[in-house]
Design a protein around this motif. Structure first.
Motif, mmCIF file in Angstrom:
data_model
loop_
_atom_site.group_PDB
_atom_site.id
_atom_site.type_symbol
_atom_site.label_atom_id
_atom_site.label_comp_id
_atom_site.label_asym_id
_atom_site.label_seq_id
_atom_site.Cartn_x
_atom_site.Cartn_y
_atom_site.Cartn_z
ATOM 1 N N SER A 2 2.461 -3.741 -13.747
ATOM 2 C CA SER A 2 2.632 -4.129 -12.352
ATOM 3 C C SER A 2 2.393 -2.900 -11.471
ATOM 4 O O SER A 2 2.435 -1.757 -11.938
ATOM 5 N N TYR A 3 2.148 -3.151 -10.183
ATOM 6 C CA TYR A 3 1.834 -2.086 -9.241
ATOM 7 C C TYR A 3 2.706 -2.215 -8.002
ATOM 8 O O TYR A 3 3.101 -3.325 -7.607
ATOM 9 N N THR A 4 2.995 -1.079 -7.384
ATOM 10 C CA THR A 4 3.765 -1.066 -6.147
ATOM 11 C C THR A 4 2.809 -1.068 -4.965
ATOM 12 O O THR A 4 1.924 -0.224 -4.869
ATOM 13 N N ILE A 5 3.009 -2.032 -4.077
ATOM 14 C CA ILE A 5 2.148 -2.183 -2.914
ATOM 15 C C ILE A 5 2.979 -1.936 -1.658
ATOM 16 O O ILE A 5 3.980 -2.613 -1.423
ATOM 17 N N ALA A 6 2.571 -0.949 -0.865
ATOM 18 C CA ALA A 6 3.220 -0.673 0.422
ATOM 19 C C ALA A 6 2.518 -1.485 1.496
ATOM 20 O O ALA A 6 1.302 -1.359 1.682
ATOM 21 N N PRO A 85 -4.906 -5.823 -7.074
ATOM 22 C CA PRO A 85 -4.780 -4.375 -7.282
ATOM 23 C C PRO A 85 -4.922 -3.970 -8.742
ATOM 24 O O PRO A 85 -4.557 -4.723 -9.658
ATOM 25 N N SER A 86 -5.451 -2.763 -8.948
ATOM 26 C CA SER A 86 -5.466 -2.160 -10.284
ATOM 27 C C SER A 86 -4.779 -0.795 -10.252
ATOM 28 O O SER A 86 -4.923 0.002 -11.163
ATOM 29 N N SER A 87 -4.049 -0.524 -9.159
ATOM 30 C CA SER A 87 -3.236 0.680 -9.024
ATOM 31 C C SER A 87 -2.244 0.416 -7.897
ATOM 32 O O SER A 87 -2.301 -0.627 -7.232
ATOM 33 N N ASP A 88 -1.330 1.352 -7.659
ATOM 34 C CA ASP A 88 -0.501 1.278 -6.461
ATOM 35 C C ASP A 88 -1.410 1.341 -5.242
ATOM 36 O O ASP A 88 -2.429 2.038 -5.257
ATOM 37 N N CYS A 89 -1.042 0.629 -4.176
ATOM 38 C CA CYS A 89 -1.881 0.572 -2.977
ATOM 39 C C CYS A 89 -1.036 0.671 -1.717
ATOM 40 O O CYS A 89 0.153 0.350 -1.725
ATOM 41 N N VAL A 90 -1.682 1.116 -0.631
ATOM 42 C CA VAL A 90 -1.086 1.122 0.700
ATOM 43 C C VAL A 90 -1.980 0.285 1.602
ATOM 44 O O VAL A 90 -3.177 0.562 1.729
ATOM 45 N N ILE A 91 -1.398 -0.747 2.224
ATOM 46 C CA ILE A 91 -2.169 -1.694 3.026
ATOM 47 C C ILE A 91 -1.596 -1.758 4.434
ATOM 48 O O ILE A 91 -0.386 -1.945 4.617
ATOM 49 N N GLN A 92 -2.468 -1.606 5.430
ATOM 50 C CA GLN A 92 -2.085 -1.804 6.816
ATOM 51 C C GLN A 92 -2.227 -3.283 7.153
ATOM 52 O O GLN A 92 -3.304 -3.867 6.990
ATOM 53 N N VAL A 93 -1.114 -3.883 7.610
ATOM 54 C CA VAL A 93 -1.108 -5.297 7.998
ATOM 55 C C VAL A 93 -1.087 -5.362 9.522
ATOM 56 O O VAL A 93 -0.145 -4.872 10.153
ATOM 57 N N PRO A 94 -2.119 -5.944 10.153
ATOM 58 C CA PRO A 94 -2.268 -5.842 11.611
ATOM 59 C C PRO A 94 -1.419 -6.817 12.417
ATOM 60 O O PRO A 94 -1.869 -7.381 13.416
ATOM 61 N N VAL A 95 -0.193 -7.052 12.003
ATOM 62 C CA VAL A 95 0.754 -7.883 12.746
ATOM 63 C C VAL A 95 2.144 -7.269 12.615
ATOM 64 O O VAL A 95 2.377 -6.416 11.745
ATOM 65 N N ALA A 96 3.054 -7.700 13.465
ATOM 66 C CA ALA A 96 4.429 -7.220 13.394
ATOM 67 C C ALA A 96 5.128 -7.818 12.187
ATOM 68 O O ALA A 96 4.839 -8.952 11.757
ATOM 69 N N SER A 97 6.091 -7.092 11.638
ATOM 70 C CA SER A 97 6.820 -7.569 10.463
ATOM 71 C C SER A 97 7.552 -8.869 10.746
ATOM 72 O O SER A 97 7.670 -9.731 9.872
#
Length: 342
Positions: A2-6, A85-97
């Motif tokens: 499994s991978y950690t996704i930010a 994903p095939s590694s940990d990733c950092v993704i910018q999500v263009p909306v408010a949480s």
């Protein structure tokens, strides 16, 4: 596997999810009750589009170009409904949480240690509760509720992500709410509530030389970055310029010396603004940014300090016609709030 996704939302909130092998980011987020934007989930509409800042993944080819063009893909844009994903990733999500039915996380811990490092710097260490899950990107900050009040103050981690003891460098503000608590009434074992992580100031993948610029307790997030670089290794030159007002304000030099021993390509210099100082380098960080640490702009710059310092560095780059490949900075103000930009 499994991978950690930010997932970094546009309101500054970061949430971390676990993505299973062969699972799309969209499915992983929904499984963990984070409703990322979507309409079709089939790679047709483009509603789930985000930007992958770092990490490896497979997008397959089951999506329409109207949803994600070749140009967008080359820029790092992704469709979370197709991204595996095939590694940990950092993704910018263009909306408010809040639009994704999620919010800033909350963890609890207890006061472990508080120490006055200088007249203007306090080190705070917090032992997180056993069941606390606190994940952050090196450089990010968190809000800590001041015991005995409903107010919070924002502080950058100086510790490594994943450590059960979180540490912070805190400016000792005269009559400050948190400063007063730490210097007068704090007791080992005091319960503390932390909400976060937050912020867009964090270490990206290292692909070229790094220049780190710290002012006062702005050293904290850079220490967290150096912790990660030491853990993972780094084959690029890393230079830190650390500026303070007075000689006695220089702190954590033993830690910086240790990094200089353990990170083969790391070096640092210190600068003191006080004209009466006997320090070999007086003035401000902009007076000591030699050409050999700027690499003619082929450098990534990370800057954290008070607003006048940040503004001075921005002005210096403009006047010298220097445009770093990437430039990330965070301002902090006396009431310990922060402002990030890239």
């Amino acid at each position: 596997m499994s991978y950690t996704i930010a997932l970094n939302f546009e309101d500054g909130v970061s949430r971390f999810i676990t993505c299973k092998a062969e699972e799309t980011v969209l499915d992983a987020a929904y499984r963990q009750k984070i409703n990322l934007p979507m309409d079709c989930s089939d790679g047709v509409c483009g509603t789930c589009k985000g930007h992958c800042e770092q990490g490896a993944f497979d997008m397959g080819d089951d999506y329409l170009e109207e949803a994600l063009s070749e140009e967008e893909e080359a820029e790092g844009k992704v469709l979370t409904c197709q991204m595996v994903p095939s590694s940990d990733c950092v993704i910018q999500v263009p909306v408010a949480s809040t639009l994704c039915k999620t919010q800033v996380g909350e963890v609890t811990g207890r006061m472990a240690h508080v120490e006055s490092l200088s007249e203007d710097s306090i080190e705070l260490m917090i032992d997180l509760d056993e069941d606390a899950e606190l994940v952050f990107l090196p450089g990010q900050y968190i809000n800590i509720q001041v015991p005995g009040s409903e107010e919070t103050r924002s502080y950058s981690f100086s510790s490594r992500p994943g450590d059960k003891r979180a540490s912070f460098l805190i400016r000792n503000v005269p009559d400050g709410l948190m400063s007063g608590y730490l210097t007068r009434t704090a007791t080992s074992g005091d319960p503390l509530t932390l909400t976060g992580p937050l912020g867009s100031f964090y270490l990206r993948d290292v692909k070229r030389p790094l220049l780190m610029l710290a002012g006062g307790t702005g050293l904290a997030p850079l220490l967290s970055m150096l912790e990660v670089l030491e853990e993972k290794g780094c084959d690029q030159p890393v230079h830190l310029i650390y500026g303070v007002s007075r000689d006695e304000h220089l702190v954590k030099l033993d830690k910086l010396d240790a990094y200089a021993q353990q990170l083969p390509h790391f070096s640092y210099t210190t600068v003191v603004a006080d004209e009466a100082s006997e320090h070999p380098r007086k003035g401000y960080v902009t007076h000591h940014m030699d050409a050999d640490v700027l690499y003619e702009g082929d450098v990534d710059v990370y800057l954290c300090g008070p607003p006048p310092m940040v503004d001075a560095v921005l002005k210096y780059f403009r006047e010298q016609n220097i445009e770093p490949v990437s430039f990330h900075y965070e301002k902090f103000t006396p009431n310990q709030t922060s402002e990030e930009a890239a």
